[in-house]
Design a protein around this motif. Structure first.
Motif, PDB file in Angstrom:
ATOM      1  N   ALA A 189      11.732 -10.086  -0.281  1.00 18.77           N
ATOM      2  CA  ALA A 189      10.803  -8.803  -0.109  1.00 18.77           C
ATOM      3  C   ALA A 189      11.975  -7.719  -0.119  1.00 18.77           C
ATOM      4  CB  ALA A 189      10.133  -8.640   1.152  1.00 18.77           C
ATOM      5  N   TYR A 190      13.091  -7.915   0.088  1.00 22.32           N
ATOM      6  CA  TYR A 190      14.172  -6.793  -0.048  1.00 22.32           C
ATOM      7  C   TYR A 190      14.843  -6.488  -1.166  1.00 22.32           C
ATOM      8  CZ  TYR A 190      13.676  -7.173   5.124  1.00 22.32           C
ATOM      9  OH  TYR A 190      12.922  -7.153   6.318  1.00 22.32           O
ATOM     10  N   GLY A 191      14.802  -7.224  -2.356  1.00 21.39           N
ATOM     11  CA  GLY A 191      15.032  -7.001  -3.728  1.00 21.39           C
ATOM     12  C   GLY A 191      14.704  -8.030  -4.593  1.00 21.39           C
ATOM     13  N   PRO A 192      14.674  -7.683  -5.668  1.00 17.37           N
ATOM     14  CA  PRO A 192      14.057  -8.865  -6.701  1.00 17.37           C
ATOM     15  C   PRO A 192      15.024  -9.751  -6.950  1.00 17.37           C
ATOM     16  CG  PRO A 192      14.068  -6.498  -7.763  1.00 17.37           C
ATOM     17  CD  PRO A 192      14.624  -6.376  -6.288  1.00 17.37           C
ATOM     18  N   THR A 193      14.490 -11.239  -6.681  1.00 16.94           N
ATOM     19  CA  THR A 193      15.111 -12.338  -6.799  1.00 16.94           C
ATOM     20  C   THR A 193      14.750 -13.155  -8.005  1.00 16.94           C
ATOM     21  OG1 THR A 193      15.269 -12.335  -4.311  1.00 16.94           O
ATOM     22  CG2 THR A 193      15.616 -14.247  -5.274  1.00 16.94           C
ATOM     23  N   LEU A 194      15.611 -13.743  -8.767  1.00 17.02           N
ATOM     24  CA  LEU A 194      15.324 -14.705  -9.525  1.00 17.02           C
ATOM     25  C   LEU A 194      15.597 -15.964  -9.406  1.00 17.02           C
ATOM     26  CD1 LEU A 194      16.764 -14.093 -13.422  1.00 17.02           C
ATOM     27  CD2 LEU A 194      16.592 -16.477 -12.320  1.00 17.02           C
ATOM     28  N   LEU A 195      14.458 -16.893  -9.278  1.00 18.60           N
ATOM     29  CA  LEU A 195      14.534 -18.335  -8.837  1.00 18.60           C
ATOM     30  C   LEU A 195      14.270 -19.079 -10.349  1.00 18.60           C
ATOM     31  CD1 LEU A 195      12.371 -18.254  -5.760  1.00 18.60           C
ATOM     32  CD2 LEU A 195      14.768 -18.565  -5.942  1.00 18.60           C
ATOM     33  N   GLN A 196      15.001 -20.115 -10.331  1.00 20.73           N
ATOM     34  CA  GLN A 196      14.849 -20.990 -11.549  1.00 20.73           C
ATOM     35  C   GLN A 196      14.876 -22.392 -11.656  1.00 20.73           C
ATOM     36  OE1 GLN A 196      17.864 -20.565 -15.059  1.00 20.73           O
ATOM     37  NE2 GLN A 196      16.338 -19.509 -15.841  1.00 20.73           N
ATOM     38  N   ARG A 197      14.082 -23.252 -12.026  1.00 20.19           N
ATOM     39  CA  ARG A 197      13.977 -24.525 -12.034  1.00 20.19           C
ATOM     40  C   ARG A 197      15.371 -24.850 -12.538  1.00 20.19           C
ATOM     41  NH1 ARG A 197      14.133 -28.828 -15.246  1.00 20.19           N
ATOM     42  NH2 ARG A 197      13.280 -27.608 -17.078  1.00 20.19           N
ATOM     43  N   ARG A 198      16.378 -25.822 -11.622  1.00 17.88           N
ATOM     44  CA  ARG A 198      17.289 -26.495 -11.615  1.00 17.88           C
ATOM     45  C   ARG A 198      17.427 -27.520 -12.947  1.00 17.88           C
ATOM     46  NH1 ARG A 198      21.188 -30.517 -10.503  1.00 17.88           N
ATOM     47  NH2 ARG A 198      19.803 -31.664  -9.490  1.00 17.88           N
ATOM     48  N   VAL A 199      18.346 -27.444 -13.844  1.00 18.41           N
ATOM     49  CA  VAL A 199      18.404 -28.340 -14.819  1.00 18.41           C
ATOM     50  C   VAL A 199      19.454 -29.293 -14.576  1.00 18.41           C
ATOM     51  CG1 VAL A 199      19.063 -28.957 -17.484  1.00 18.41           C
ATOM     52  CG2 VAL A 199      17.842 -26.691 -16.798  1.00 18.41           C
ATOM     53  N   ALA A 200      19.327 -30.637 -14.524  1.00 17.44           N
ATOM     54  CA  ALA A 200      20.083 -31.900 -14.043  1.00 17.44           C
ATOM     55  C   ALA A 200      21.069 -31.856 -15.070  1.00 17.44           C
ATOM     56  CB  ALA A 200      19.488 -32.876 -13.648  1.00 17.44           C
ATOM     57  N   LYS A 201      22.319 -31.170 -14.928  1.00 16.68           N
ATOM     58  CA  LYS A 201      22.944 -31.146 -16.221  1.00 16.68           C
ATOM     59  C   LYS A 201      23.882 -32.319 -16.464  1.00 16.68           C
ATOM     60  CE  LYS A 201      25.274 -27.466 -14.753  1.00 16.68           C
ATOM     61  NZ  LYS A 201      26.066 -26.129 -14.736  1.00 16.68           N
ATOM     62  N   SER A 202      24.051 -32.637 -17.701  1.00 21.96           N
ATOM     63  CA  SER A 202      24.822 -33.533 -18.288  1.00 21.96           C
ATOM     64  C   SER A 202      26.206 -32.870 -18.526  1.00 21.96           C
ATOM     65  CB  SER A 202      24.579 -34.784 -19.310  1.00 21.96           C
ATOM     66  OG  SER A 202      24.161 -33.816 -20.531  1.00 21.96           O
TER      67      SER A 202
END
Length: 328
Positions: A189-202
């Motif tokens: 609530a205190y600031g825009p937050t970017l959440l993203q689905r983690r890509v299981a990286k090779s």
């Protein structure tokens, strides 16, 4: 005609390009807009519908109408180093410098207007999706409940800044971090937050594009790495970057992205999954390339120098000028 490079004094990556420009005999002037009124000076007179002017830096004088290209690499805020630095002086200096340069007829890498727009992460994701690049599910929010619901749909998430570096002095990069399964999203609530689905990286992919030239590098995931360290910039690994071919579908989408963004240069970051899919993470319009060139030997600095040195007569029409043409 002269190549003008706008960047800060500490930008050693620029030196790699200047070496190639010097080898071809193309005149180069490098200056930091932050030094305006404190080592850098400008003057322009409006004559017959155009500004005829000059820039002076380190004892060198260059005519604005004599510029073949302008590389906006990593410039400081205009007049930031002036004795009487202020927000007003910064705006006055920005209007004067960039206003006159806009009328020079030079080619840009990258045009200031395009560069400002290209830094907006939500816009990047929208353009990437529109041009056919795979984009992980993403949420930008100040609603804690929205973050909780997103985490329920995608239990494995990362959090990253929307804008980039934290505005400290000097600025500090904020790493992409894995979100704990029991995370409390109240602070969203205190600031825009970017959440993203983690890509299981090779692997991590860095694709550097100069005009139409694409130079891609791949850094395989270290099987012994801490799974919570997802940001390749901070994960210690002995695995080097290696050159890699760009899949044709990705190459077509990246060209469309650059046309839409009106960029002549872009440093794309992708996460490659186990199926070989390149997931778009971001495009940095002034991204570093030295670390890739050192590991791979790819001639990125040379490609930039060739693009900047191209005669103005070879310039494309305005709508194509930002993306450049294939390097000979």
């Amino acid at each position: 005609m002269t190549v003008l490079i706008l960047t800060c004094e500490e930008d050693v990556t620029t030196d790699m390009v200047i070496v190639h420009l010097n080898a071809t005999g193309v005149p180069v002037v490098r200056l930091d807009p932050a030094d305006l009124t404190n080592g850098v000076a400008l003057s322009g007179e409006y004559v017959h519908g155009a500004f005829r002017g000059h820039l002076s830096s380190a004892g060198r004088l260059v005519s604005i109408e004599g510029l073949r290209s302008v590389w906006v690499r990593r410039p400081g805020a205009p007049a930031a180093n002036a004795a009487g630095a202020s927000a007003w002086l910064a705006e006055e200096s920005s209007q004067a410098l960039y206003g006159m340069l806009r009328g020079s007829g030079a080619r840009w890498m990258n045009h200031p207007d395009a560069a400002v727009r290209a830094r907006h992460k939500p816009w990047q994701l929208h353009l990437a999706q529109r041009t056919g690049l795979p984009v992980p599910a993403t949420l930008i929010t100040t609603f804690p409940q929205a973050a909780r619901e997103f985490a329920e749909r995608y239990p494995d998430l990362v959090v990253k800044p929307v804008s980039g570096a934290h505005p400290q002095d000097p600025p500090r990069a904020v790493p992409t971090s894995r979100v704990a399964p029991d995370a409390d999203f109240t602070a969203v609530a205190y600031g825009p937050t970017l959440l993203q689905r983690r890509v299981a990286k090779s692997a991590d992919i860095r694709l550097t594009v100069v005009g139409e030239r694409m130079l891609a590098a791949r850094k395989a995931a270290d099987p012994d790495a801490d799974p919570d360290l997802v940001d390749v910039r901070y994960a210690s690994s002995a695995v080097p970057w290696r050159p890699v071919e760009v899949p044709p579908r990705i190459a077509d989408a990246v060209r469309a992205y650059l046309r839409g963004a009106e960029l002549a240069y872009g440093a794309f970051d992708f996460a490659e999954d186990a199926d070989g899919t390149w997931w778009f993470l971001e495009c940095n319009q002034s991204g570093q390339f030295g670390f890739v060139e050192v590991d791979t030997g790819q001639p990125i600095a040379h490609a930039i120098a060739r693009w900047l040195a191209r005669p103005v007569a070879d310039a494309q029409p305005e709508h194509a000028n930002c993306t450049g043409s294939a390097m000979p």
